[in-house]
Design a protein around this motif. Structure first.
Motif, PDB file in Angstrom:
ATOM      1  N   UNK A 163       0.915  -1.091   0.078  1.00 56.56           N
ATOM      2  CA  UNK A 163       0.055  -0.194   0.193  1.00 56.56           C
ATOM      3  C   UNK A 163       0.891   1.253   0.053  1.00 56.56           C
ATOM      4  N   UNK A 164       0.914   2.192  -0.828  1.00 54.98           N
ATOM      5  CA  UNK A 164       1.188   3.589  -0.917  1.00 54.98           C
ATOM      6  C   UNK A 164       0.321   4.562  -0.724  1.00 54.98           C
ATOM      7  N   UNK A 165       0.628   5.231   0.579  1.00 56.36           N
ATOM      8  CA  UNK A 165      -0.326   5.832   1.301  1.00 56.36           C
ATOM      9  C   UNK A 165      -0.009   7.442   1.363  1.00 56.36           C
ATOM     10  N   UNK A 166      -0.803   8.289   0.992  1.00 56.69           N
ATOM     11  CA  UNK A 166      -0.213   9.755   1.195  1.00 56.69           C
ATOM     12  C   UNK A 166      -1.052  10.451   1.918  1.00 56.69           C
ATOM     13  N   UNK A 167      -0.481  11.043   3.227  1.00 55.53           N
ATOM     14  CA  UNK A 167      -1.406  11.741   4.130  1.00 55.53           C
ATOM     15  C   UNK A 167      -1.876  13.018   3.492  1.00 55.53           C
ATOM     16  N   UNK A 168      -3.021  13.621   4.231  1.00 57.45           N
ATOM     17  CA  UNK A 168      -3.346  15.112   3.605  1.00 57.45           C
ATOM     18  C   UNK A 168      -2.178  16.035   3.825  1.00 57.45           C
TER      19      UNK A 168
ATOM     20  N   UNK B 124       0.905  15.571   2.961  1.00 51.76           N
ATOM     21  CA  UNK B 124       1.634  15.513   1.818  1.00 51.76           C
ATOM     22  C   UNK B 124       2.738  14.377   2.116  1.00 51.76           C
ATOM     23  N   UNK B 125       2.706  13.547   3.547  1.00 51.15           N
ATOM     24  CA  UNK B 125       3.704  12.518   3.916  1.00 51.15           C
ATOM     25  C   UNK B 125       3.125  11.495   3.292  1.00 51.15           C
ATOM     26  N   UNK B 126       4.115  10.504   2.626  1.00 50.86           N
ATOM     27  CA  UNK B 126       3.949   9.210   2.053  1.00 50.86           C
ATOM     28  C   UNK B 126       4.139   8.182   3.329  1.00 50.86           C
ATOM     29  N   UNK B 127       3.287   7.255   3.198  1.00 43.40           N
ATOM     30  CA  UNK B 127       3.490   6.062   4.085  1.00 43.40           C
ATOM     31  C   UNK B 127       3.636   4.595   3.075  1.00 43.40           C
ATOM     32  N   UNK B 128       4.237   3.903   3.576  1.00 45.35           N
ATOM     33  CA  UNK B 128       4.174   2.449   2.850  1.00 45.35           C
ATOM     34  C   UNK B 128       3.939   1.327   3.900  1.00 45.35           C
ATOM     35  N   UNK B 129       3.074   0.354   3.310  1.00 43.19           N
ATOM     36  CA  UNK B 129       2.615  -0.697   4.106  1.00 43.19           C
ATOM     37  C   UNK B 129       2.813  -1.980   3.375  1.00 43.19           C
TER      38      UNK B 129
ATOM     39  N   UNK C 165      -6.617   8.248  13.894  1.00 44.93           N
ATOM     40  CA  UNK C 165      -6.324   7.874  12.650  1.00 44.93           C
ATOM     41  C   UNK C 165      -5.756   9.024  11.626  1.00 44.93           C
ATOM     42  N   UNK C 166      -4.911   8.516  10.997  1.00 44.90           N
ATOM     43  CA  UNK C 166      -4.158   9.176   9.704  1.00 44.90           C
ATOM     44  C   UNK C 166      -5.253   9.222   8.598  1.00 44.90           C
ATOM     45  N   UNK C 167      -5.368  10.240   7.909  1.00 42.03           N
ATOM     46  CA  UNK C 167      -6.321  10.370   6.814  1.00 42.03           C
ATOM     47  C   UNK C 167      -5.427  10.633   5.552  1.00 42.03           C
ATOM     48  N   UNK C 168      -6.045  10.054   4.543  1.00 47.46           N
ATOM     49  CA  UNK C 168      -5.141   9.854   3.274  1.00 47.46           C
ATOM     50  C   UNK C 168      -5.897  10.688   2.170  1.00 47.46           C
ATOM     51  N   UNK C 169      -5.166  11.333   1.256  1.00 51.81           N
ATOM     52  CA  UNK C 169      -5.632  11.813  -0.041  1.00 51.81           C
ATOM     53  C   UNK C 169      -5.151  11.131  -1.160  1.00 51.81           C
ATOM     54  N   UNK C 170      -4.236  10.209  -1.208  1.00 51.08           N
ATOM     55  CA  UNK C 170      -4.101   9.255  -2.272  1.00 51.08           C
ATOM     56  C   UNK C 170      -3.623   7.862  -1.848  1.00 51.08           C
ATOM     57  N   UNK C 171      -4.221   7.237  -2.412  1.00 53.12           N
ATOM     58  CA  UNK C 171      -3.873   5.597  -1.878  1.00 53.12           C
ATOM     59  C   UNK C 171      -3.805   4.664  -3.213  1.00 53.12           C
ATOM     60  N   UNK C 172      -2.911   3.701  -2.800  1.00 46.12           N
ATOM     61  CA  UNK C 172      -2.575   2.755  -3.967  1.00 46.12           C
ATOM     62  C   UNK C 172      -2.429   1.397  -3.421  1.00 46.12           C
TER      63      UNK C 172
END
Length: 410
Positions: free
Chosen positions: A297-302, A304-309, A399-406
């Motif tokens: 999972x590529x996840x970008x928080x609102x 702008x920070x990117x997280x990867x799971x 919760x961390x809210x995301x603006x982009x998910x993949x």
């Protein structure tokens, strides 16, 4: 009967007149005609020839190629000519023939051994295999081969002799994890007749995944066709630029333009566009991941920070089991339970929900367990825990809210 014979004679005459010119061996001053390893295509009215010459030291050489038929017919043997002693080199024999590649013998040369393999074109890295004019004689246990390949990011062809076993081997080579491979086969054709390897009858390589496309040289993200099994072929979006490339994108969201609060049927069949926001569909996901695959999972928080799971063992069951999730082997990102919490759960939506009603409460479809720690299909721009989010179990419990998910598979 006489009329019929006349027609046959006329037909035979016309047929000879329109016969295409032969292809011939073409070499100069070689010790035997059979050693010639180049060929040429004759022009109209030409035939193949082989000519034997003798120099002043009594050594013989052979020359072969194309010659106009009338020139061949006017040759006379001057071996006993009075000029012989004064000439540096002179012809002693010329044989002409009309068939393709028939001039690998003649003028005393009996040609190659009867136990040879086929004559084959032999060239490397051509843009078109028909451009090859070099030939070779294969061993008795070899056949002619032509391979289309990516070589330094360009499609090129190579031809030559191949062992029969090579024709049965996998068409993709160089599956090194470090992806330093610079060449991968796209098409391979083997044949046993003389000079039959002049083209690669295009038999597109069956790419089973985005990873196969990546290893074959495709490095740009986009829509690709894959055939993950012997039955199904469909388009997917391949992410080729995420570090190690070759990921099948299962879900992509980035602007909220596609509604994700949909029926079970929609989630089963997929929705959205592959070049926009989409959900690939549970049916295709099962084809791709009925056995263990890697999930990321590529996840970008609102902010702008990117997280990867990422997990190393992801699979889902078939439709009869409502696509039950299995996920283990946490590799990186947040904590293992972020997605493993959902393992063992069926996929649910508002119209095929579980007793805890998470599909209804979360306004989306997913593998919910106690309404989940990970909610990548939730609504955009909703406050609180119902948004596209993950429960930050590593932090303070918010919760961390995301603006982009993949969501991607490899």
């Amino acid at each position: 009967m006489a009329f019929l014979l006349t027609i046959l004679v006329i037909y035979a005459t016309v047929s000879q007149g329109v016969a295409s010119p032969p292809s011939c061996f073409s070499c100069s001053t070689i010790t035997q005609a059979r050693y010639c390893d180049f060929y040429t295509q004759c022009d109209e009215g030409e035939v193949c020839f082989v000519e034997k010459t003798e120099n002043q030291n009594g050594h013989f050489k052979y020359t072969s190629g194309c010659m106009h038929n009338t020139t061949c017919e006017t040759f006379f043997n001057n071996a006993t000519s009075n000029l012989r002693s004064s000439m540096h080199e002179h012809s002693v024999c010329r044989d002409c023939c009309h068939g393709d590649m028939c001039n690998n013998k003649g003028c005393g040369d009996h040609g190659p051994s009867n136990t040879r393999g086929p004559y084959c074109f032999q060239c490397d890295h051509l843009s078109d295999p028909s451009e090859c004019d070099h030939v070779t004689i294969c061993d008795i246990n070899e056949v002619c081969g032509v391979v289309e390949e990516f070589f330094q990011h360009e499609r090129q062809f190579s031809t030559g002799c191949m062992r029969r076993s090579e024709c049965q081997e996998s068409l993709i080579f160089g599956r090194e994890v470090n992806r330093t491979v610079k060449s991968a086969n796209l098409c391979r054709r083997c044949c046993e007749q003389d000079l039959c390897n002049h083209q690669c009858t295009y038999n597109p390589l069956v790419f089973k995944s985005c990873d196969d496309h990546y290893r074959a040289g495709s490095v740009k993200s986009g829509i690709y066709t894959i055939s993950p099994d012997d039955v199904n072929t469909f388009d997917v979006y391949c992410d080729m630029e995420d570090g190690d490339g070759g990921w099948i994108v299962l879900q992509h969201r980035f602007d909220g333009s596609v509604l994700f609060n949909r029926s079970f049927s929609d989630y089963e069949n997929g929705f959205g566009q592959l070049d926009g926001e989409f959900w690939l569909g549970l049916k295709k996901m099962y084809i791709l991941a009925h056995s263990s695959r890697k999930i990321r999972f590529n996840l970008q928080a609102v902010n702008g920070t990117w997280f990867q799971l990422e997990y190393g063992d992801f699979s889902i069951a078939n439709a009869s089991q409502q696509y039950t999730l299995h996920v283990t082997n946490h590799i990186k990102g947040f904590e293992a339970q972020t997605f493993e919490w959902n393992s063992g759960q069926v996929f649910s939506t508002y119209d095929r929900d579980t007793p805890d009603q998470c599909g209804t409460m979360r306004y989306a479809g997913f593998w919910y367990d106690s309404c989940t720690l990970l909610n990548i299909n939730g609504p955009f721009d909703w406050p609180g825990q119902y948004t596209v989010s993950v429960h930050n179990v590593q932090g303070n419990g918010n919760y961390i809210t995301f603006q982009k998910t993949m969501m991607m598979l490899q």
